[in-house]
Design a protein around this motif. Structure first.
Motif, PDB file in Angstrom:
ATOM      1  N   TYR B  33      43.617  31.099  39.100  1.00  0.00           N
ATOM      2  CA  TYR B  33      42.174  31.171  38.903  1.00  0.00           C
ATOM      3  C   TYR B  33      41.903  31.472  37.442  1.00  0.00           C
ATOM      4  CZ  TYR B  33      42.096  31.353  43.949  1.00  0.00           C
ATOM      5  OH  TYR B  33      42.267  31.049  45.273  1.00  0.00           O
ATOM      6  N   PHE B  35      38.875  32.478  34.544  1.00  0.00           N
ATOM      7  CA  PHE B  35      37.601  33.188  34.431  1.00  0.00           C
ATOM      8  C   PHE B  35      37.142  33.219  32.981  1.00  0.00           C
ATOM      9  CE2 PHE B  35      37.851  35.273  38.621  1.00  0.00           C
ATOM     10  CZ  PHE B  35      39.208  35.188  38.878  1.00  0.00           C
ATOM     11  N   TYR B  37      34.604  35.965  30.861  1.00  0.00           N
ATOM     12  CA  TYR B  37      33.805  37.175  30.862  1.00  0.00           C
ATOM     13  C   TYR B  37      33.148  37.322  29.494  1.00  0.00           C
ATOM     14  CZ  TYR B  37      36.055  38.917  35.143  1.00  0.00           C
ATOM     15  OH  TYR B  37      36.499  39.080  36.433  1.00  0.00           O
ATOM     16  N   PHE B  47      30.903  39.130  34.233  1.00  0.00           N
ATOM     17  CA  PHE B  47      31.516  37.922  34.782  1.00  0.00           C
ATOM     18  C   PHE B  47      30.604  36.722  34.548  1.00  0.00           C
ATOM     19  CE2 PHE B  47      33.483  35.051  37.611  1.00  0.00           C
ATOM     20  CZ  PHE B  47      32.521  34.541  38.470  1.00  0.00           C
ATOM     21  N   ARG B  50      34.195  31.560  37.526  1.00  0.00           N
ATOM     22  CA  ARG B  50      35.529  31.545  38.128  1.00  0.00           C
ATOM     23  C   ARG B  50      35.838  30.116  38.554  1.00  0.00           C
ATOM     24  NH1 ARG B  50      36.803  32.040  43.814  1.00  0.00           N
ATOM     25  NH2 ARG B  50      38.890  32.843  44.163  1.00  0.00           N
ATOM     26  N   PHE B  91      35.776  36.550  26.684  1.00  0.00           N
ATOM     27  CA  PHE B  91      37.167  36.576  27.106  1.00  0.00           C
ATOM     28  C   PHE B  91      37.416  35.505  28.159  1.00  0.00           C
ATOM     29  CE2 PHE B  91      38.759  40.338  25.090  1.00  0.00           C
ATOM     30  CZ  PHE B  91      37.655  41.162  24.935  1.00  0.00           C
ATOM     31  N   SER B  95      44.274  34.559  36.554  1.00  0.00           N
ATOM     32  CA  SER B  95      44.797  35.373  37.643  1.00  0.00           C
ATOM     33  C   SER B  95      45.632  34.499  38.552  1.00  0.00           C
ATOM     34  CB  SER B  95      43.654  36.005  38.433  1.00  0.00           C
ATOM     35  OG  SER B  95      44.148  36.781  39.497  1.00  0.00           O
ATOM     36  N   SER B 102      52.778  40.339  44.060  1.00  0.00           N
ATOM     37  CA  SER B 102      51.464  40.134  44.659  1.00  0.00           C
ATOM     38  C   SER B 102      50.366  40.738  43.804  1.00  0.00           C
ATOM     39  CB  SER B 102      51.425  40.740  46.054  1.00  0.00           C
ATOM     40  OG  SER B 102      51.697  42.130  45.970  1.00  0.00           O
ATOM     41  N   ASN B 103      50.638  40.973  42.566  1.00  0.00           N
ATOM     42  CA  ASN B 103      49.636  41.587  41.711  1.00  0.00           C
ATOM     43  C   ASN B 103      48.726  40.528  41.134  1.00  0.00           C
ATOM     44  OD1 ASN B 103      48.129  43.081  39.957  1.00  0.00           O
ATOM     45  ND2 ASN B 103      49.772  43.375  38.477  1.00  0.00           N
ATOM     46  N   TYR B 104      47.482  40.565  41.528  1.00  0.00           N
ATOM     47  CA  TYR B 104      46.543  39.574  41.035  1.00  0.00           C
ATOM     48  C   TYR B 104      45.819  40.077  39.806  1.00  0.00           C
ATOM     49  CZ  TYR B 104      47.711  37.192  45.251  1.00  0.00           C
ATOM     50  OH  TYR B 104      48.402  36.570  46.241  1.00  0.00           O
ATOM     51  N   LYS B 105      46.604  40.586  38.860  1.00  0.00           N
ATOM     52  CA  LYS B 105      45.978  41.100  37.652  1.00  0.00           C
ATOM     53  C   LYS B 105      45.359  39.955  36.873  1.00  0.00           C
ATOM     54  CE  LYS B 105      49.767  40.593  34.392  1.00  0.00           C
ATOM     55  NZ  LYS B 105      50.700  41.275  33.487  1.00  0.00           N
ATOM     56  N   LEU B 106      44.385  40.321  36.075  1.00  0.00           N
ATOM     57  CA  LEU B 106      43.822  39.385  35.124  1.00  0.00           C
ATOM     58  C   LEU B 106      44.609  39.478  33.826  1.00  0.00           C
ATOM     59  CD1 LEU B 106      40.028  40.018  35.722  1.00  0.00           C
ATOM     60  CD2 LEU B 106      41.213  37.855  36.053  1.00  0.00           C
ATOM     61  N   PHE B 108      44.258  38.543  30.166  1.00  0.00           N
ATOM     62  CA  PHE B 108      43.164  38.189  29.268  1.00  0.00           C
ATOM     63  C   PHE B 108      43.667  37.578  27.967  1.00  0.00           C
ATOM     64  CE2 PHE B 108      39.289  40.020  31.043  1.00  0.00           C
ATOM     65  CZ  PHE B 108      39.784  40.891  31.990  1.00  0.00           C
ATOM     66  N   GLY B 109      42.869  36.670  27.421  1.00  0.00           N
ATOM     67  CA  GLY B 109      43.052  36.296  26.027  1.00  0.00           C
ATOM     68  C   GLY B 109      42.542  37.430  25.144  1.00  0.00           C
TER      69      GLY B 109
END
Lengths: 116, 118
Positions: B33, B35, B37, B47, B50, B91, B95, B102-106, B108-109
């Motif tokens: 995914y 995103f 921001y 946000f 997405r 940003f 994800s 299973s960590n759906y961390k973001l 970031f640039g």
């Protein structure tokens, strides 16, 4: 209103004095996470939680603790803060969709922490 | 490993100009995914959009539009007829489930600081 709240918003403290930054969400989200934002380094994940009593380390967990005793709350604990933990901290939450895929993460307003 | 690159550190435009913010991503996951921001001077993260990896349709929302191209691993953001209130750090984030985790961390640039001058 659906939101993620953090307290305090601003905090100046001294090295070694334990502190807790609270995070609460009212959206019944399973997933919660803490990030820190530093100039030149961007946003990095500290810890995350997939649900109550399920927490795990992110990319920069050293010096931090978390707990998830209730679904809505995910406090960040600094047992012995040091100056290198001076940063802007964000809490985020999201739903976990069927098949365990992430939904949009919504962020709290941020906590600006200064450790002297 | 996942990576998001926003090559433009700062952009300055004059009001009413169109501006495109670039985002290039890397991931080995086939499901992911993307995103965008916005972080205005007040500091909160807002946000914007997405997109999942199976949906390459471009999207338009008012003056904002997004161009997702899997072939070039890019997810660029265009603001048409920019306004002073668009001044912020933007940003791009990714994800995906880490391989074996299973960590759906973001991820970031580093962000692009957009300044819109009157």
């Amino acid at each position: 209103e659906a939101q993620v709240t953090q307290n305090p918003r601003y905090l100046i403290t001294v090295t070694g004095k334990k502190l807790t930054v609270t995070c609460s969400q009212n959206m019944n989200h399973e997933y919660m996470s803490w990030y820190r934002q530093d100039p030149g380094l961007g946003l990095r994940q500290i810890y995350y939680s997939m649900n109550v009593e399920v927490t795990d380390k992110g990319d920069v967990p050293e010096g931090y603790k978390v707990s998830r005793k209730e679904k809505r709350n995910f406090p960040l604990i600094l047992e012995s803060p040091s100056p290198n933990q001076t940063s802007l901290y964000f809490c985020a939450s999201s739903l976990l969709l069927p098949g365990i895929s992430p939904d949009t993460q919504y962020f709290g307003p941020g906590t600006r922490l200064t450790v002297l | 490993a996942q990576k998001v690159t926003q090559a433009q550190t700062e952009i300055s435009v004059v009001e009413k100009e169109d501006v495109t913010l670039d985002c290039v991503y890397e991931t080995r996951d086939t499901t992911y995914y993307l995103f965008w921001y916005k972080q205005p001077p007040s500091g909160e993260l807002v946000f914007l959009i997405r997109r999942n990896s199976f949906d390459e349709q471009n999207e338009i929302s008012g003056r904002y539009s997004w161009n997702f191209q899997k072939s070039t691993s890019s997810f660029n953001f265009t603001i048409t007829a920019s306004q002073v209130v668009d001044s912020a750090v933007y940003f791009c984030a990714l994800s995906a489930a880490n391989s074996g985790g299973s960590n759906y961390k973001l991820t970031f640039g580093k962000g692009t600081l957009l300044t819109v001058n009157p």
